[in-house]
Scaffold this motif. Sequence first.
Motif, PDB file in Angstrom:
ATOM      1  N   ARG A 217       0.777  -1.070  -0.071  1.00  0.00           N
ATOM      2  CA  ARG A 217       0.093  -0.108   0.075  1.00  0.00           C
ATOM      3  C   ARG A 217       0.851   1.273  -0.050  1.00  0.00           C
ATOM      4  NH1 ARG A 217      -2.952  -2.882   3.708  1.00  0.00           N
ATOM      5  NH2 ARG A 217      -2.193  -2.043   5.426  1.00  0.00           N
ATOM      6  N   ARG A 218       2.014   1.173   0.627  1.00  0.00           N
ATOM      7  CA  ARG A 218       2.807   2.370   0.880  1.00  0.00           C
ATOM      8  C   ARG A 218       3.676   2.758  -0.459  1.00  0.00           C
ATOM      9  NH1 ARG A 218       3.314   6.741   1.186  1.00  0.00           N
ATOM     10  NH2 ARG A 218       4.875   7.925   2.234  1.00  0.00           N
ATOM     11  N   LYS A 219       4.073   1.313  -1.128  1.00  0.00           N
ATOM     12  CA  LYS A 219       4.581   1.763  -2.537  1.00  0.00           C
ATOM     13  C   LYS A 219       3.548   2.382  -3.494  1.00  0.00           C
ATOM     14  CE  LYS A 219       7.199  -0.958  -5.885  1.00  0.00           C
ATOM     15  NZ  LYS A 219       7.724  -2.173  -6.366  1.00  0.00           N
ATOM     16  N   LYS A 220       2.397   1.858  -3.584  1.00  0.00           N
ATOM     17  CA  LYS A 220       1.399   2.600  -4.332  1.00  0.00           C
ATOM     18  C   LYS A 220       0.978   4.032  -4.155  1.00  0.00           C
ATOM     19  CE  LYS A 220      -1.148  -1.645  -5.345  1.00  0.00           C
ATOM     20  NZ  LYS A 220      -2.428  -2.432  -5.067  1.00  0.00           N
ATOM     21  N   SER A 221       1.129   4.247  -2.920  1.00  0.00           N
ATOM     22  CA  SER A 221       0.894   5.696  -2.563  1.00  0.00           C
ATOM     23  C   SER A 221       2.274   6.471  -2.750  1.00  0.00           C
ATOM     24  CB  SER A 221       0.511   5.862  -0.921  1.00  0.00           C
ATOM     25  OG  SER A 221       1.497   5.583  -0.060  1.00  0.00           O
ATOM     26  N   ALA A 222       3.234   5.884  -2.604  1.00  0.00           N
ATOM     27  CA  ALA A 222       4.408   6.590  -2.886  1.00  0.00           C
ATOM     28  C   ALA A 222       4.799   6.974  -4.291  1.00  0.00           C
ATOM     29  CB  ALA A 222       5.642   6.032  -2.560  1.00  0.00           C
ATOM     30  N   MET A 223       4.227   6.040  -5.099  1.00  0.00           N
ATOM     31  CA  MET A 223       4.399   6.353  -6.769  1.00  0.00           C
ATOM     32  C   MET A 223       3.376   7.333  -7.180  1.00  0.00           C
ATOM     33  SD  MET A 223       5.023   2.721  -8.701  1.00  0.00           S
ATOM     34  CE  MET A 223       3.931   1.533  -7.484  1.00  0.00           C
ATOM     35  N   ILE A 224       2.119   7.421  -6.487  1.00  0.00           N
ATOM     36  CA  ILE A 224       0.962   8.615  -6.795  1.00  0.00           C
ATOM     37  C   ILE A 224       1.531  10.018  -6.202  1.00  0.00           C
ATOM     38  CG2 ILE A 224      -0.963   9.166  -6.064  1.00  0.00           C
ATOM     39  CD1 ILE A 224      -1.936   6.184  -5.990  1.00  0.00           C
ATOM     40  N   GLU A 225       2.173   9.770  -5.192  1.00  0.00           N
ATOM     41  CA  GLU A 225       2.812  10.905  -4.761  1.00  0.00           C
ATOM     42  C   GLU A 225       3.881  11.491  -5.697  1.00  0.00           C
ATOM     43  OE1 GLU A 225       5.070  12.654  -0.711  1.00  0.00           O
ATOM     44  OE2 GLU A 225       3.983  10.761  -0.478  1.00  0.00           O
ATOM     45  N   PHE A 226       4.668  10.729  -6.076  1.00  0.00           N
ATOM     46  CA  PHE A 226       5.893  10.881  -6.860  1.00  0.00           C
ATOM     47  C   PHE A 226       5.145  11.614  -8.203  1.00  0.00           C
ATOM     48  CE2 PHE A 226       8.682  10.542 -10.421  1.00  0.00           C
ATOM     49  CZ  PHE A 226       9.567  11.047 -10.297  1.00  0.00           C
ATOM     50  N   TYR A 227       4.198  10.757  -8.786  1.00  0.00           N
ATOM     51  CA  TYR A 227       3.678  11.338 -10.075  1.00  0.00           C
ATOM     52  C   TYR A 227       3.166  12.688 -10.120  1.00  0.00           C
ATOM     53  CZ  TYR A 227       0.153  11.618 -13.790  1.00  0.00           C
ATOM     54  OH  TYR A 227      -0.536  12.091 -14.901  1.00  0.00           O
ATOM     55  N   TYR A 228       2.373  13.279  -8.805  1.00  0.00           N
ATOM     56  CA  TYR A 228       1.843  14.498  -8.837  1.00  0.00           C
ATOM     57  C   TYR A 228       3.034  15.551  -8.322  1.00  0.00           C
ATOM     58  CZ  TYR A 228      -2.579  12.676  -9.281  1.00  0.00           C
ATOM     59  OH  TYR A 228      -3.941  11.979  -9.917  1.00  0.00           O
ATOM     60  N   ALA A 229       4.086  15.321  -7.715  1.00  0.00           N
ATOM     61  CA  ALA A 229       5.110  16.190  -7.669  1.00  0.00           C
ATOM     62  C   ALA A 229       5.835  16.355  -8.852  1.00  0.00           C
ATOM     63  CB  ALA A 229       6.025  15.536  -6.483  1.00  0.00           C
ATOM     64  N   PHE A 230       6.126  15.380  -9.637  1.00  0.00           N
ATOM     65  CA  PHE A 230       6.794  15.233 -10.856  1.00  0.00           C
ATOM     66  C   PHE A 230       6.202  16.137 -12.045  1.00  0.00           C
ATOM     67  CE2 PHE A 230       8.467  12.723 -14.638  1.00  0.00           C
ATOM     68  CZ  PHE A 230       9.849  13.719 -14.858  1.00  0.00           C
ATOM     69  N   THR A 231       4.819  15.856 -12.229  1.00  0.00           N
ATOM     70  CA  THR A 231       4.021  16.424 -13.166  1.00  0.00           C
ATOM     71  C   THR A 231       3.771  18.153 -12.855  1.00  0.00           C
ATOM     72  OG1 THR A 231       2.132  15.744 -11.956  1.00  0.00           O
ATOM     73  CG2 THR A 231       2.935  14.565 -14.079  1.00  0.00           C
ATOM     74  N   GLY A 232       3.856  18.237 -11.411  1.00  0.00           N
ATOM     75  CA  GLY A 232       3.853  19.556 -11.121  1.00  0.00           C
ATOM     76  C   GLY A 232       5.091  20.461 -11.364  1.00  0.00           C
ATOM     77  N   ARG A 233       6.255  19.772 -11.337  1.00  0.00           N
ATOM     78  CA  ARG A 233       7.617  20.360 -11.533  1.00  0.00           C
ATOM     79  C   ARG A 233       7.579  20.586 -13.110  1.00  0.00           C
ATOM     80  NH1 ARG A 233       8.670  23.402  -8.741  1.00  0.00           N
ATOM     81  NH2 ARG A 233      10.495  23.720  -9.746  1.00  0.00           N
ATOM     82  N   LEU A 234       7.233  19.577 -13.737  1.00  0.00           N
ATOM     83  CA  LEU A 234       7.223  19.718 -15.217  1.00  0.00           C
ATOM     84  C   LEU A 234       6.390  20.778 -15.819  1.00  0.00           C
ATOM     85  CD1 LEU A 234       6.986  15.824 -16.349  1.00  0.00           C
ATOM     86  CD2 LEU A 234       9.044  17.555 -16.421  1.00  0.00           C
TER      87      LEU A 234
END
Length: 165
Positions: A120-137
Amino acid sequence: MMVAEQTELFEKSNDKEVIKCVKQFFSRYFMRLVLKSGKSLASLQSPKYDGMPKAPGVSEDRDGKLVEQADCQIIVESAMEAFQNCTSVASLVVWRSLVRHDLDVQIAMTLHLGHSQFARRKKSAMIEFYYAFTGRLESKGIVNDELDFTDYLRRKPDNSGTNLE
């Protein structure tokens, strides 16, 4: 009294697609983008990482290669900034599982989590990264909802039209 229909930050229906995009980004593009940006993975891991590009080699199409290198560098820097913007646990999970390819059991032991808790933590970590990354882009003018960077890795044709005769 007003009732909120969706109180979660992320929509559950989109989670599977987001996770798929993050996995594909790291498996297909990240390492090639790092290398084409003129950096090495070791320099990105180093706490003394300064973000300065390496000196380019001498070539005939130096300007074109510098532009291509800069494009890749923007994406890599955005990914590294996303890691910094994530929680420390999310950053550790994504980095160790998708960049270093450590076994899930090793990462779970580091975090003192059981198998299902870690999943569960890995899934939420990937989701968190996605939004942080797309926000930076997006802050740098790159809109990419599917994290597809094929165009940045393809050799761009020379359309300068100059003739050296």
